[in-house]
Scaffold this motif. Structure first.
Motif, short mmCIF file in Angstrom:
data_model
loop_
_atom_site.label_atom_id
_atom_site.label_comp_id
_atom_site.label_asym_id
_atom_site.label_seq_id
_atom_site.Cartn_x
_atom_site.Cartn_y
_atom_site.Cartn_z
N GLY A 86 -13.86 5.13 -1.29
CA GLY A 86 -13.51 6.28 -1.28
C GLY A 86 -12.61 7.52 -1.99
O GLY A 86 -11.59 6.28 -2.59
N CYS A 87 -13.09 8.05 -1.79
CA CYS A 87 -11.87 8.97 -3.37
C CYS A 87 -10.71 9.55 -2.24
O CYS A 87 -11.02 10.04 -0.84
N ALA A 88 -9.56 9.81 -2.74
CA ALA A 88 -8.60 9.89 -2.05
C ALA A 88 -8.10 11.48 -1.49
O ALA A 88 -7.00 11.71 -0.89
N VAL A 107 -10.63 1.19 4.50
CA VAL A 107 -11.10 1.82 3.86
C VAL A 107 -10.30 2.11 2.56
O VAL A 107 -8.57 1.57 3.12
N ARG A 109 -9.03 4.11 -0.33
CA ARG A 109 -9.59 5.17 -1.37
C ARG A 109 -8.45 5.19 -2.24
O ARG A 109 -6.83 5.74 -2.68
N ASN A 113 -12.52 7.69 -6.55
CA ASN A 113 -13.41 6.03 -5.78
C ASN A 113 -14.01 5.89 -6.78
O ASN A 113 -15.20 5.04 -7.26
#
Length: 229
Positions: A86-88, A107, A109, A113
């Motif tokens: 995922g994105c930070a 996860v 991050r 992403n």
């Protein structure tokens, strides 16, 4: 190719391994050897994730596995049923958005992403050692990293490396109907799904039917997550 792969050191070391399978190599290199693994199928894992998001959107969270008993339960081993790239972005928290708890999700991050070498290596661990049956790339609405790649221009420090990894997605989405940024974000999700599957560990698990790799999009305004095909 090397521009988005990062240092490549770990990937090269793994690929130079002997005749053992990629999963055997990973398990053998892990302290304690084999780990307990999720018993869910890839489809069941995806359904569990999406059902959790629907609870979140409807404000009916069950908040599972978030107490001290769960902390104690997983202290000596983990068996996440899904891995997320995922994105930070601080507004996109997978454990909250999917209504999951401690030990449920593995996860990784990073802004945009993006699947560079170290991120791919982390997800290889989730798949090859921990046995996660689902791997999801989770992009989101109005992603700043994708917006920067879309706008172009000079970026300070090493932020440019993010744009380099994302620009092929921006280029592939140009000319599509609709909002340019939304199109680029979804194209970037699809691109990173493809890049993850350049891993021999991940590709082998997909081929064996023990892993599903999917892309998804998080709506910042509603919290709803939809699959990206």
């Amino acid at each position: 190719m090397t521009a988005w792969l990062g240092t490549g050191a770990l990937a090269q070391a793994v690929e130079r391994g002997g005749s053992r399978t990629k999963q055997d190599q990973l398990v053998a290199a892990t302290p304690g050897g084999a780990h307990p693994q999720s018993t869910l199928t890839p489809d069941q894992a995806l359904a569990q994730l999406m059902e959790g998001n629907q609870r979140f959107v409807a404000r009916r969270q069950s908040n599972p596995h978030q107490d001290f008993a769960r902390l104690t339960e997983v202290a000596t081993g983990q068996a996440p049923f899904a891995a997320i790239l995922g994105c930070a972005d601080s507004r996109v928290v997978p454990e909250i958005a999917f209504d999951q708890g401690i030990g449920d999700l593995f996860v990784v991050r990073v802004a945009g992403n993006i699947a560079i070498t170290e991120d791919i290596a982390s997800e290889e661990y989730a798949v090859g050692v921990l046995g996660a049956p689902l791997l999801m790339v989770l992009g989101h609405e109005r992603c700043g990293a994708v917006a920067a790649a879309l706008e172009g221009g000079e970026l300070p420090g090493v932020i440019e490396s993010l744009a380099i990894a994302i620009r092929p997605a921006v280029q592939s989405s140009e000319g599509e109907a609709g909002d340019r940024l939304t199109n680029a974000v979804k194209a970037n999700v699809r691109l990173q799904v493809e890049r993850l599957q350049t891993s021999s560990v991940i590709a082998a698990a997909v081929q064996e039917g023990t892993l599903k790799v999917v892309g998804a999009y998080y709506d910042l305004d509603t919290g709803e997550i939809s699959l990206v095909s």
